[in-house]
Design a protein around this motif. Structure first.
Motif, PDB file in Angstrom:
ATOM      1  N   MET B 265     -22.608  18.328  92.662  1.00  0.00           N
ATOM      2  CA  MET B 265     -22.502  19.712  93.123  1.00  0.00           C
ATOM      3  C   MET B 265     -21.121  20.040  93.690  1.00  0.00           C
ATOM      4  SD  MET B 265     -25.419  20.959  92.310  1.00  0.00           S
ATOM      5  CE  MET B 265     -26.024  22.362  93.257  1.00  0.00           C
ATOM      6  N   THR B 266     -20.236  19.063  93.697  1.00  0.00           N
ATOM      7  CA  THR B 266     -18.900  19.345  94.253  1.00  0.00           C
ATOM      8  C   THR B 266     -17.966  19.929  93.203  1.00  0.00           C
ATOM      9  OG1 THR B 266     -18.090  17.141  93.690  1.00  0.00           O
ATOM     10  CG2 THR B 266     -19.163  17.389  95.844  1.00  0.00           C
ATOM     11  N   GLN B 267     -18.405  19.984  91.974  1.00  0.00           N
ATOM     12  CA  GLN B 267     -17.510  20.476  90.923  1.00  0.00           C
ATOM     13  C   GLN B 267     -17.121  21.930  91.183  1.00  0.00           C
ATOM     14  OE1 GLN B 267     -18.566  18.775  86.763  1.00  0.00           O
ATOM     15  NE2 GLN B 267     -20.475  18.823  87.897  1.00  0.00           N
ATOM     16  N   SER B 268     -15.853  22.227  90.978  1.00  0.00           N
ATOM     17  CA  SER B 268     -15.367  23.581  91.258  1.00  0.00           C
ATOM     18  C   SER B 268     -14.151  23.899  90.410  1.00  0.00           C
ATOM     19  CB  SER B 268     -15.018  23.703  92.747  1.00  0.00           C
ATOM     20  OG  SER B 268     -13.915  22.857  93.021  1.00  0.00           O
ATOM     21  N   LEU B 269     -13.764  25.136  90.440  1.00  0.00           N
ATOM     22  CA  LEU B 269     -12.575  25.592  89.701  1.00  0.00           C
ATOM     23  C   LEU B 269     -11.711  26.418  90.658  1.00  0.00           C
ATOM     24  CD1 LEU B 269     -13.550  26.973  86.160  1.00  0.00           C
ATOM     25  CD2 LEU B 269     -12.192  24.950  86.701  1.00  0.00           C
ATOM     26  N   ASP B 270     -10.401  26.200  90.613  1.00  0.00           N
ATOM     27  CA  ASP B 270      -9.562  27.076  91.445  1.00  0.00           C
ATOM     28  C   ASP B 270      -9.397  28.406  90.731  1.00  0.00           C
ATOM     29  OD1 ASP B 270      -7.128  27.183  89.763  1.00  0.00           O
ATOM     30  OD2 ASP B 270      -7.106  25.025  90.167  1.00  0.00           O
ATOM     31  N   LYS B 271      -8.893  29.371  91.486  1.00  0.00           N
ATOM     32  CA  LYS B 271      -8.871  30.753  91.008  1.00  0.00           C
ATOM     33  C   LYS B 271      -8.094  30.929  89.700  1.00  0.00           C
ATOM     34  CE  LYS B 271      -9.296  35.054  93.517  1.00  0.00           C
ATOM     35  NZ  LYS B 271      -9.122  35.687  94.848  1.00  0.00           N
ATOM     36  N   ALA B 309     -28.487  31.775  93.328  1.00  0.00           N
ATOM     37  CA  ALA B 309     -27.638  30.806  92.626  1.00  0.00           C
ATOM     38  C   ALA B 309     -26.577  31.499  91.780  1.00  0.00           C
ATOM     39  CB  ALA B 309     -28.493  29.902  91.747  1.00  0.00           C
ATOM     40  N   GLY B 310     -26.703  32.805  91.622  1.00  0.00           N
ATOM     41  CA  GLY B 310     -25.659  33.521  90.901  1.00  0.00           C
ATOM     42  C   GLY B 310     -25.998  33.863  89.460  1.00  0.00           C
ATOM     43  N   LYS B 311     -27.280  34.065  89.178  1.00  0.00           N
ATOM     44  CA  LYS B 311     -27.675  34.418  87.806  1.00  0.00           C
ATOM     45  C   LYS B 311     -27.028  35.736  87.379  1.00  0.00           C
ATOM     46  CE  LYS B 311     -32.121  34.214  88.630  1.00  0.00           C
ATOM     47  NZ  LYS B 311     -32.223  33.493  89.916  1.00  0.00           N
ATOM     48  N   GLY B 312     -27.162  36.762  88.248  1.00  0.00           N
ATOM     49  CA  GLY B 312     -26.640  38.075  87.911  1.00  0.00           C
ATOM     50  C   GLY B 312     -25.140  38.046  87.655  1.00  0.00           C
ATOM     51  N   LYS B 473     -19.230  29.285  92.279  1.00  0.00           N
ATOM     52  CA  LYS B 473     -19.581  30.311  91.293  1.00  0.00           C
ATOM     53  C   LYS B 473     -18.647  30.305  90.093  1.00  0.00           C
ATOM     54  CE  LYS B 473     -21.887  33.472  94.454  1.00  0.00           C
ATOM     55  NZ  LYS B 473     -21.854  34.772  95.133  1.00  0.00           N
ATOM     56  N   ARG B 474     -17.372  30.032  90.375  1.00  0.00           N
ATOM     57  CA  ARG B 474     -16.411  30.065  89.259  1.00  0.00           C
ATOM     58  C   ARG B 474     -16.729  28.967  88.246  1.00  0.00           C
ATOM     59  NH1 ARG B 474     -12.291  31.465  93.665  1.00  0.00           N
ATOM     60  NH2 ARG B 474     -12.138  29.221  93.978  1.00  0.00           N
ATOM     61  N   PHE B 475     -16.972  27.779  88.771  1.00  0.00           N
ATOM     62  CA  PHE B 475     -17.295  26.669  87.885  1.00  0.00           C
ATOM     63  C   PHE B 475     -18.539  27.015  87.051  1.00  0.00           C
ATOM     64  CE2 PHE B 475     -19.742  22.897  86.890  1.00  0.00           C
ATOM     65  CZ  PHE B 475     -18.792  22.107  86.256  1.00  0.00           C
TER      66      PHE B 475
END
Lengths: 496, 496
Positions: B265-271, B309-312, B473-475
């Motif tokens: 769950m730590t996976q992410s993307l910078d802007k 969780a950000g479905k929309g 959310k970005r990831f």
């Protein structure tokens, strides 16, 4: 499977006119109750032979019931919209809501049958369509739907006559398209694949009802009564029906004519012809069992019949010219303790002969749908599911090369009475007659219904029933032997 | 279908040693009660990957329970006697009687799977074997049998490691036959056909239990607990079980590790990366949807996930670069009156897109096995049968060329809490948070179980679930878009 729908069922006008008003009233009331409860939809599928009255039945239902609560759905060519989506989408979008009735005139069965008859799909694809359909109907019934599947039937001869009549009738002649006539030519295929489909898709919760279509009054009353009884039973349930077994009303009882009643019981053989034919058939059987092609097959003969119809005597004539090492007789009585601890069919599976061998069952797995049904030794759910379990079982046998012949030895009530009395009066035969026999006799009509249902639901192309007119013992014995011999010869002639 | 059995389930020695005595005692008691009642037999089928512990499990059951009441049946080469009879004769003759347990180690499933993997039968024949098997098991369960089907699983890597260990161990090395190694090579086929077989033969009354086999303690406890709970439930029934749905104990709860817990769950993307990748994937999707090969397909994307969780947001990013005429969004809420009058899946069937079109479901048909299951909006029987109905439904979609992608958007409890609070504090987001959301949160672990079961039972080769790590959310948004694009490209590349 279609035998009892080819015997010329009929209802006279007087009986019909007397029965209809009450039936209509009851159907209408049930339909309103269905709407009132709005707990489940009613789905009626109409299939069968061209000219057997599918269209007339739709008209009739609309006439007898409130047409505003019935949606009639026809499925011909797929529309563009339908073609762009999965095949079952067209059926899903037309499902009747709870409380309403959908009559599906042309449906998933028409599609797969026509596909197979016209060679657009092969056997394996037909089997796949069948599985899809079984899953779909199971889902519908799990969701509470009440499904009736009618196969309106005509014999080939009846169909030809019917199409001719329609052609001559200016009101109807527009209906006879070249396709219909073509179907007349492909009647055999249609019946053959139809039987496979019916056998595989008849479930206790959504059984097929095969109805002879040639007499309009018989057809109408039969369809109406089956619908009424089934619908009333479902409406009485506390919960909405969920894969509830149908009560299996017996179509034959409507004109009191079953398959067995249609036999010519006067057939007989004189002593000389009997001796001559018996010896010839016995020799033929001994020969066939020694044939090297027998190594690829096994032979199983099932003997069922009325009490005192002569099963034992017939079996003795079959074995008359055989070496005792060549055959095995399994007398079927009450199950042993060990057998009771197993599924019903276990006690028959254990006696299945190896290839090259011959086993006779004196009474058989059909006990469940005969004596156990009539005497209430098992639940209705048990005997209802037995039909398809038996069909599965027999299909496994024939797939493995077993030649399976099944005899129903039929005598009439008068002959039975005479034989019972004779047994009581003959010292060495007295052990053969018991209280039970007299008791069974009181249930004669229940047995007639059970036998009709049994033949309707389990006489299949791969394992047909042979009805033996057994008032004359000599005639019966020779017919039994000849049937076995012909079945063996046919199997030997087929390429496997 | 096997995903959650590849995440490295483990039980430590202490927990195991603490749990086993009670489990053994309870199993033994249940077994004696089974003998006492003698109302039904217990049938345990063991299948799965080589080296996953089938043999060890048999040993264990014999150790934990009374081996005199267990018959272990192995089916290798058919004997001469068996070859001379229909294929299922070998199984019939070894059925355990009522009150006893039969462990079928090697069975009808091993036979069809090995036949298919080694090319002795084709797909259509595999389907026919599957139908035969379904009918056989239905009959057994109608007769009262209680059937447990275990698929002991290993990932390919685990299997290779396991076979290596066994080979190095002098006590076990005799077991590693060339055939085993060969199966290591055919692992992919075995898993592929295994999935098809499991999907088609899992029934509420005889479901498959997929158990990860790499950790002996986990495997043993899991199998033991499933058997115990199911057996106890059946013994408590007033009548003998008759196609009684299993209670579906959740395997994941034994080590409190579900598939979702195994996500990083730590996976992410910078802007910057996000902006760049988002635009690229959006353009790729717009391009793909205009591709002429899209005419042979439709695209359906299912969005499920934890509340907040950000479905929309993800859906808005998917549609970001699309012409509104190109797609359709179906928000799934409580069914309308019209929908309530129809079978459950009806309201989804009606929104299935035509070829060339794209439909997104914001929540979906999985509601039945998620919210309806957890909140008790439908009966257990209903949600249990939903798994196979959904698999059927999705198979019909993909057979018709629909590309189906299914997302479970997962966030952890802490992230959800933060988002809920933020919503409450932000005026224009306040409408998005209700009492229901807080209530659902209290049932977090029940939802975890439901999600695990859902993925286990409905993630299939033809319609796999994609789990989206959505704390960032970005990831999440980029992964959603990329997954859709890859699925479309894969479909376009396949010959139809």
């Amino acid at each position: 499977m279609f035998e009892s729908a080819e015997i010329g069922h009929q209802i006279d006008k007087e009986t019909y006119d007397a029965a209809v008003p009450e039936l209509r009233q009851a159907l209408l009331e049930a339909q309103l109750e269905l709407r009132e409860q709005a707990r489940f939809p009613l789905i009626v599928l109409l299939n069968g032979i061209e000219g057997a009255g599918k269209g007339e039945t739709v008209k009739l239902l609309n006439e007898w019931m409130d047409p505003r609560l019935i949606q009639v759905e026809t499925f011909d060519q797929q529309t563009d919209e339908e073609l762009a989506r999965p095949p079952f989408w067209r059926y899903w979008r037309r499902l009747p809501p709870k409380g309403r009735t959908g009559v599906f005139f042309g449906n998933w069965y028409s599609q797969m049958l026509q596909g197979r008859v016209h060679g657009r799909i092969d056997d394996a694809q037909l089997d796949q369509s069948i599985s899809t359909t079984v899953r779909f109907e199971r889902m519908l019934c799990d969701e509470g739907a009440l499904i009736f599947k009618f196969w309106l039937h005509l014999s080939k001869k009846q169909m030809k006559a019917r199409l001719k009549t329609l052609q001559d009738d200016p009101l109807h002649s527009w209906r006879i398209s070249p396709l219909d006539w073509q179907q007349s030519k492909t009647y055999d295929d249609f019946v053959r694949y139809g039987e496979r489909v019916l056998r595989r898709t008849s479930r206790d919760y959504a059984p097929w009802y095969v109805v002879e279509g040639s007499d309009e009054r018989y057809r109408s009353l039969t369809v109406g009564r089956i619908l009424l009884e089934g619908l009333q039973a479902a409406l009485r349930l506390e919960e909405r029906p969920r894969r509830q077994p149908h009560a299996a009303p017996v179509a034959a009882s409507i004109d009191n004519r079953g398959l067995v009643d249609s036999l010519d019981m006067t057939q007989s053989l004189d002593k000389d012809s009997y001796q001559q034919q018996l010896v010839a058939e016995q020799a033929r059987l001994a020969q066939l069992l020694r044939d090297k092609r027998m190594r690829r097959h096994a032979l199983v003969a099932v003997f069922e019949g009325n009490d005192a119809a002569g099963k034992g005597g017939a079996i003795r004539r079959v074995t008359g010219a055989l070496d005792p090492r060549q055959y095995h007789i399994v007398p079927v009585a009450a199950p042993t303790e060990e057998e009771q601890a197993q599924p019903y069919l276990w006690r028959f599976w254990r006696h299945i002969p190896a290839r090259g061998r011959f086993t006779m069952f004196d009474r058989s797995w059909y006990g469940r749908v005969l004596v156990e049904r009539v005497e209430g030794y098992c639940s209705q759910a048990d005997w209802l599911r037995a039909y398809s379990e038996i069909n599965d079982f027999e299909e496994q046998l024939t797939d493995a090369g077993v030649v399976l012949v099944k005899f129903w030895m039929a005598i009439d009530q008068q002959t039975q009475l005479e034989r019972f009395k004779e047994r009581e009066q003959t010292a060495f035969k007295r052990f053969k007659i018991t209280e039970d026999d007299w008791r069974n006799r009181d249930k004669w009509t229940q047995y007639v219904d059970a036998v009709n249902d049994m033949v309707d639901r389990t006489s299949t192309e791969i394992a047909p029933w042979t009805l033996i007119e057994a008032n004359d013992k000599r005639f019966a014995r020779v017919k039994v032997l000849r049937t076995i011999n012909e079945a063996l010869e046919a199997a030997f002639a087929r390429k496997r």
